[in-house]
Design an enzyme around this catalytic site. Sequence first.
Site, mmCIF file in Angstrom:
data_model
loop_
_atom_site.group_PDB
_atom_site.id
_atom_site.type_symbol
_atom_site.label_atom_id
_atom_site.label_comp_id
_atom_site.label_asym_id
_atom_site.label_seq_id
_atom_site.Cartn_x
_atom_site.Cartn_y
_atom_site.Cartn_z
ATOM 1 N N ARG A 67 27.115 15.767 36.524
ATOM 2 C CA ARG A 67 26.941 15.513 35.107
ATOM 3 C C ARG A 67 27.824 14.334 34.739
ATOM 4 O O ARG A 67 28.898 14.140 35.321
ATOM 5 C CB ARG A 67 27.330 16.746 34.274
ATOM 6 C CG ARG A 67 26.313 17.871 34.312
ATOM 7 C CD ARG A 67 25.073 17.514 33.509
ATOM 8 N NE ARG A 67 24.163 18.647 33.350
ATOM 9 C CZ ARG A 67 23.161 18.923 34.158
ATOM 10 N NH1 ARG A 67 22.956 18.153 35.221
ATOM 11 N NH2 ARG A 67 22.375 19.956 33.915
ATOM 12 N N GLU A 72 25.095 9.923 27.599
ATOM 13 C CA GLU A 72 23.761 9.926 28.199
ATOM 14 C C GLU A 72 22.738 10.355 27.143
ATOM 15 O O GLU A 72 22.944 11.377 26.477
ATOM 16 C CB GLU A 72 23.721 10.892 29.389
ATOM 17 C CG GLU A 72 22.433 10.822 30.182
ATOM 18 C CD GLU A 72 22.439 11.726 31.403
ATOM 19 O OE1 GLU A 72 21.510 12.555 31.507
ATOM 20 O OE2 GLU A 72 23.361 11.601 32.234
ATOM 21 N N HIS A 117 19.225 9.504 35.354
ATOM 22 C CA HIS A 117 19.236 10.963 35.532
ATOM 23 C C HIS A 117 17.873 11.451 36.040
ATOM 24 O O HIS A 117 17.242 12.332 35.452
ATOM 25 C CB HIS A 117 19.593 11.678 34.227
ATOM 26 C CG HIS A 117 20.066 13.087 34.450
ATOM 27 N ND1 HIS A 117 20.753 13.813 33.502
ATOM 28 C CD2 HIS A 117 19.945 13.922 35.522
ATOM 29 C CE1 HIS A 117 21.041 15.022 33.965
ATOM 30 N NE2 HIS A 117 20.558 15.113 35.191
#
Length: 320
Positions: A233, A261, A280
Amino acid sequence: MIPARRGADERMLAWLPVPVEEIEDAPDCLDYAHWDGRGRYPTDPDRVDFYAPPLTKDISTIVRPLAHMSRLRVFQALSAGVDHLLPHLRPEITLCNARGVQDAGTAEMALTLTLAALRGIPDFVRNQASGRWQEGVRPSLFGATVLIVGYGSIGAAIEERLHPFGCEVKRVASRPRWVARGPVHSPSALGKLLPQADVVILSVALTERTRHLADAEFLGTMKDGALLVNVARGAVVDTDALLTELTEGRLQAALDVTDPEPLPAGHPLWSAPGVLISPHSGAFTSAVSSHVNDLLADQLRRFAEGHELANTVAKVAVAG
């Protein structure tokens, strides 16, 4: 155990991200509705007992019906990480993650980012666009030391893919132990292991203990010229500390996740030297749908039969 009926004539309802016809051997004793996150809800959300959300990273779409799901018993996440879901769930809901579903895709991305960064693929792409032929010698995985920080099922899948490349793999996890290929060290060993690693791959879950794990001290302990790969993450890495190391040219980074993000336009990470960024996308491959369907088939059978659910992350008693 979670009973599959509320009353003699009332069937339980499951919302699924795919039509139930795509899930082999889904139990007949449940009712099903397909919701892909777009348009109107397929049924009254208040009737839903089992919810597997749409296949999307958009948290607002995933959690949108939760406020109306007063009878919800089980939330079956489609990601291994669930930190982003916990604030949106009532304590009586059983939360299950998708451990194992994304292992192959995430491990492939870790290897792809590692090889691309080491061998200079971003430079090749830029040179091709400008018609420039530039030769050079780049690092190899052969003979390199790779440190995997976070050795769960994804970390193990990453090592499996690294094995043919002739590199030495070292492992760190919150639970030290021995595995077939050697020891898994505790986080207390990071101070000794980080200076040895040519590549550091982060695959830990995001918790309060791992938030900013890769901080200024962690990054400063890495050897000069080392590559940091993050498929965990974004918040596992202190972005400001990483920017300092990148700007100084001391480290390289390959990131499938960032903090913040999505990474906004104009953020300095976009233009930092020595960084490769992907949006991602590690787990999103053509193979993920079959893994998701297998997971849902197993969980729905367990739910219908009142058995323990797999991959339970947060679980309390649920009244029948």
